[in-house]
Motif scaffolding. Structure first.
Motif, PDB file in Angstrom:
ATOM      1  N   SER B  81       0.830  -1.203   0.000  1.00 49.18           N
ATOM      2  CA  SER B  81       0.000   0.000   0.000  1.00 49.18           C
ATOM      3  C   SER B  81       0.865   1.254   0.000  1.00 49.18           C
ATOM      4  CB  SER B  81      -0.922  -0.067   1.201  1.00 49.18           C
ATOM      5  OG  SER B  81      -1.289   1.190   1.604  1.00 49.18           O
ATOM      6  N   VAL B  83       3.831   1.492  -1.375  1.00 44.37           N
ATOM      7  CA  VAL B  83       4.380   1.642  -2.726  1.00 44.37           C
ATOM      8  C   VAL B  83       3.343   2.273  -3.639  1.00 44.37           C
ATOM      9  CG1 VAL B  83       5.293   0.410  -4.686  1.00 44.37           C
ATOM     10  CG2 VAL B  83       5.932  -0.280  -2.419  1.00 44.37           C
ATOM     11  N   ILE B  84       2.089   1.797  -3.535  1.00 46.79           N
ATOM     12  CA  ILE B  84       1.032   2.372  -4.361  1.00 46.79           C
ATOM     13  C   ILE B  84       0.838   3.835  -4.022  1.00 46.79           C
ATOM     14  CG2 ILE B  84      -1.432   2.288  -4.818  1.00 46.79           C
ATOM     15  CD1 ILE B  84      -1.282  -0.703  -4.424  1.00 46.79           C
ATOM     16  N   LEU B  86       3.017   5.853  -2.895  1.00 46.67           N
ATOM     17  CA  LEU B  86       4.130   6.618  -3.453  1.00 46.67           C
ATOM     18  C   LEU B  86       3.859   6.952  -4.916  1.00 46.67           C
ATOM     19  CD1 LEU B  86       7.145   7.491  -2.859  1.00 46.67           C
ATOM     20  CD2 LEU B  86       7.728   5.471  -4.142  1.00 46.67           C
ATOM     21  N   GLY B  87       3.362   5.954  -5.653  1.00 39.87           N
ATOM     22  CA  GLY B  87       3.070   6.204  -7.069  1.00 39.87           C
ATOM     23  C   GLY B  87       2.022   7.287  -7.230  1.00 39.87           C
ATOM     24  N   VAL B  88       0.948   7.199  -6.427  1.00 45.86           N
ATOM     25  CA  VAL B  88      -0.115   8.198  -6.529  1.00 45.86           C
ATOM     26  C   VAL B  88       0.405   9.568  -6.136  1.00 45.86           C
ATOM     27  CG1 VAL B  88      -2.380   8.843  -5.677  1.00 45.86           C
ATOM     28  CG2 VAL B  88      -1.874   6.474  -6.111  1.00 45.86           C
ATOM     29  N   ALA B  90       3.485  10.728  -6.356  1.00 45.59           N
ATOM     30  CA  ALA B  90       4.330  11.304  -7.402  1.00 45.59           C
ATOM     31  C   ALA B  90       3.466  11.894  -8.506  1.00 45.59           C
ATOM     32  CB  ALA B  90       5.256  10.233  -7.965  1.00 45.59           C
ATOM     33  N   LEU B  91       2.409  11.151  -8.867  1.00 42.68           N
ATOM     34  CA  LEU B  91       1.521  11.649  -9.926  1.00 42.68           C
ATOM     35  C   LEU B  91       0.822  12.938  -9.487  1.00 42.68           C
ATOM     36  CD1 LEU B  91       0.481  10.982 -12.686  1.00 42.68           C
ATOM     37  CD2 LEU B  91      -1.321   9.662 -11.660  1.00 42.68           C
ATOM     38  N   MET B  92       0.387  12.958  -8.202  1.00 41.78           N
ATOM     39  CA  MET B  92      -0.337  14.146  -7.716  1.00 41.78           C
ATOM     40  C   MET B  92       0.567  15.361  -7.713  1.00 41.78           C
ATOM     41  SD  MET B  92      -2.973  13.118  -4.695  1.00 41.78           S
ATOM     42  CE  MET B  92      -1.988  12.078  -3.710  1.00 41.78           C
TER      43      MET B  92
END
Lengths: 491, 116, 153
Positions: B81, B83-84, B86-88, B90-92
């Motif tokens: 969770s 890691v996910i 972190l991805g969100v 970075a996108l935000m």
């Protein structure tokens, strides 16, 4: 047949990463890989049709210890819908995406979204459902913002905020469910809940999951992001988002959790029907005044998703058949409509209804395609939208839900009204001066439109066949929870 | 019980930050706080008072280890969770920067071209 | 952006190799002790980012640019998928098809160390690429901040 199941996730992932690596040498590889992988996945999904329900144990671990992929009637139906629409969207985007830059990244994101959606449709594990949901969602956030203009960025940010909250709620629900049952396997949770009965914590988890999937599926109190996000994306992505993504992440996940994990009860059915009825009415009312073609289509998506939820919420075999059939039909005609709106934008350069008119003289194929889509969505016989709406209304009457039957019929009439207006403004009348020089779109775009239009007509004639095979197996899978538990835990 | 209540307070604080603040960066911070509150709850679900870390080392007694160790599954889930998240995140953040570039403001009430 | 003072540069030059080494240790021992591909990858990425902060963008990008970062990122992801697909030779996706070996040895647990290495490569390259991307985007924001009044709305 069960050895095909992991390929539905592995092929798009491989195409995404390998495509990005090779794209450094040859930029056209992304489109080629996307085309080949969606074509092969479409063939595989048709091969799965008619095979008996099966389970795939990842790494050879036995459930409930290991992660497993389950393919039953409902998953197979979803896989067919996802992969067919994705193939046509890729064929459409080969020409359409020349309007944009960074094509390798587009195809990689598209493939990641595919992997996520196929994973959601196949997984038999709550946490994996969350992970695949996030893969598909993150890829779709990025795809909505792909144009990098004012509107796209704003829409994507709204979508990202609401989608992020929804994912957090889903994760919270899963955490509470894990703390009450001590397992993450869906069948195992279902067994544990059915033997011990649902306590307050698991009901709270259910409420959280309904909210989370409701946002992803744009049911009405949670719909605010959809009319911004869907029109802002490139047209093939709008087709994927409206035609497939909200169905897989929202409706499919919701029905899977409600029917297979918690067990369907009349109270839950009433909640679903309420959400569905509200979505139908609000979506149709908001669609009327729109001037932007794609925005109007997005509101109509909300309204049509309401029909699907209403049919599924009835809980009767006929209602479920109607809901699933409408799901299939909506995937075809809404992708057709979004793609033809993309074709119109490709040749005219605008989406404003007030600036268009008389397109039937210049764009014969697009006009024919969008006319079929309009007739189908407004429920004119013999197009497929008519039959699924009819089945849902009949199922409502048979279940003595006369109010919902009346709402469904009324909204159908309303849909016809606002699409007639679009039809008149867009396709007939006088061609404005500025649009005299427009040309028909390239062959590959026409191909997708024609195939989808034929499907719109063909599905209604195929209904007697499908109601015995594809839809019936999906319905049986939904209604028979104990068979699902036995399939996962017994095999 | 009190620790669960505290994580819920943290969650609601994140939600408040998301809803009440107009600055897009603060909204992002609110989402991240909510995410971490849920992660904290997941870790607490697997916690056992006086437990040991769920790592089997050389020379440990297996029977004693299984009765003492905390539940390792939520820890794996939390890592995924995070890691996910972190991805969100970075996108935000990338979207916030792009929004600033286009609109010259971080104020969400001024970023509204889409309506209807 | 010419980097920071000579004190910072010297300290970074000494420390960076140890940070990378520690990250690699965490990746390689991921199947035995706490850690694994993701934490180790984050630590390695932190070392790159430290170099970039101390020496400035140009120096860091010259030795390890965004193109190679994104290539390594995709290679790591594809390597992980390839390891999972190789399990199909034994009949199952993600099957641990290599001999498991003795527990508590470095070379044991079949495919797990290989998967950890793939994830470590992916995460370190990916985080570095995200940092580069945000730094390049961030420049545009500074430019926009410097010239207010030009409202586009």
């Amino acid at each position: 047949m069960h050895s095909l199941l992991p390929l539905f996730i592995a092929i798009p992932l491989g195409a995404a990463f390998l495509g990005l690596i090779i794209a450094k040498l040859w930029r056209g590889v992304g489109g080629l890989f996307a085309f080949l992988s969606t074509l092969s996945l479409m063939v595989f999904s048709f091969l799965l049709l008619g095979s008996s329900p099966s389970i795939y144990k990842m790494g050879g671990w036995i459930p409930p210890v290991g992660i497993n992929l389950v393919s039953d009637g409902l998953s197979t139906l979803m896989l067919v819908v996802i992969n067919t629409v994705a193939f046509l969207a890729i064929v459409f985007s080969i020409k359409y995406m020349e309007l944009y830059t960074a094509k390798p990244k587009y195809y990689a994101l598209f493939m990641l979204m595919m992997a996520g959606m196929n994973g959601v449709a196949l997984t038999g594990d709550m946490f994996n459902l969350f992970v695949f949901l996030e893969i598909a969602s993150i890829a779709s956030y990025a795809l909505v913002a792909f144009g990098c203009e004012h509107e796209e960025l704003e829409a994507s940010f709204k979508y990202l905020i609401l989608g992020g909250v929804a994912s957090t709620l889903v994760l919270l629900g899963i955490a509470i469910l894990y703390s009450t049952t001590g397992t993450l396997n869906m069948a195992d949770i279902a067994q544990s809940l059915s033997t011990h009965g649902a306590n307050k914590a698991s009901l709270f988890a259910l409420a959280l999951l309904v909210m989370g999937f409701g946002v992803k599926g744009a049911l009405v109190p949670f719909h605010a992001w959809l009319p911004d996000a869907h029109p802002s994306a490139p047209a093939p992505i709008s087709a994927m988002l409206s035609g497939v993504l909200i169905k897989v992440l929202g409706i499919y996940a919701l029905t899977r959790v409600i029917f297979h994990v918690f067990g369907f009860t009349p109270t839950l059915g009433a909640i679903l029907m309420g959400l569905g009825g509200l979505s139908m009415v609000v979506g149709a009312l908001l669609a009327i005044g729109q001037d932007d073609l794609k925005r109007l289509l997005a509101y109509s998506t909300i309204s049509q998703v309401g029909y699907i939820i209403l049919g599924l919420g009835l809980g009767t075999p006929l209602g479920i058949i109607g809901g699933l059939f409408h799901l299939l039909n909506h995937a075809t005609f809404k992708s057709l409509l979004f793609m033809s709106s993309g074709a119109i934008e490709y040749s005219t350069g605008t989406r404003r209804l007030s600036q268009m008119g008389g397109l039937n003289k210049r764009l014969p194929v697009t006009t024919a395609g969008s006319t079929v889509g309009f007739l189908s969505v407004s429920g004119i016989p013999p197009f497929n939208g008519f039959f699924s709406k009819l089945i849902i209304i009949v199922a409502c009457v048979a279940a003595h839900q006369y109010i919902y039957a009346g709402i469904a019929a009324f909204v159908g009439l309303f849909t016809l009204l606002y699409f007639l207006r679009v039809q008149r403004n867009l396709l007939f009348g006088d061609l404005p001066e500025s649009l005299q020089g427009i040309k028909e779109v390239p062959f590959l775009m026409c191909f997708s439109l024609v195939v989808l239009a034929v499907l719109c007509l063909g599905l209604s004639f195929l209904y007697p066949l499908m109601s015995k095979t594809l839809l019936a197996s999906a319905r049986d899978a939904l209604l028979n929870t104990s068979a699902y538990i036995k399939l996962v835990l017994g095999g | 019980m009190i620790v669960y209540l505290l994580t819920f307070i943290l969650f609601v604080m994140g939600l408040y930050c998301l809803v009440a603040k107009k600055n897009v960066v603060k909204k992002v911070i609110g989402i991240v706080i909510m995410d971490y509150a849920v992660n904290l709850l997941l870790i607490l679900v697997g916690y056992r008072r006086g437990g040991v870390a769920p790592i089997l080392l050389k020379g440990m007694d297996r029977a004693k280890f299984t009765t003492q160790s905390v539940d390792p599954l939520p820890q794996a889930l939390v890592l995924t969770s995070i890691v996910i998240g972190l991805g969100v995140l970075a996108l935000m953040v990338a979207l916030c920067i792009r929004l600033y570039e286009k609109y010259k403001t971080f104020d969400m009430s001024e970023i509204r071209r889409l309506r209807g | 952006m010419q980097g920071m003072t000579i004190i910072v540069k010297t300290v970074v030059r000494i420390v960076t190799s140890f940070i990378v080494l520690y990250g690699i240790y965490i990746v390689l021992y991921g199947h035995l002790t706490p850690g694994g591909g993701f934490p180790g990858g984050v630590i390695v990425a932190a070392a790159y980012i430290l170099i970039m902060l101390a020496y400035g963008k140009e120096v860091a990008l010259r030795s390890f640019g965004d193109k190679s970062a994104s290539l390594l990122d995709n290679l790591g992801a594809f390597g992980f998928l390839a390891i999972a697909l190789l399990g199909l030779t034994g009949g199952y996706f993600f099957l641990n098809f290599i001999n498991h070996g003795q527990p508590f040895r470095l070379v044991s647990a079949g495919t797990l160390p290989l998967s950890n290495i793939a994830i470590g490569v992916k995460v370190s390259a990916c985080l570095y690429a995200v940092f580069i991307a945000l730094a390049i985007f961030g420049r545009a924001v500074y430019r926009a901040m410097e010239e207010p009044g030009k409202e586009e709305r």
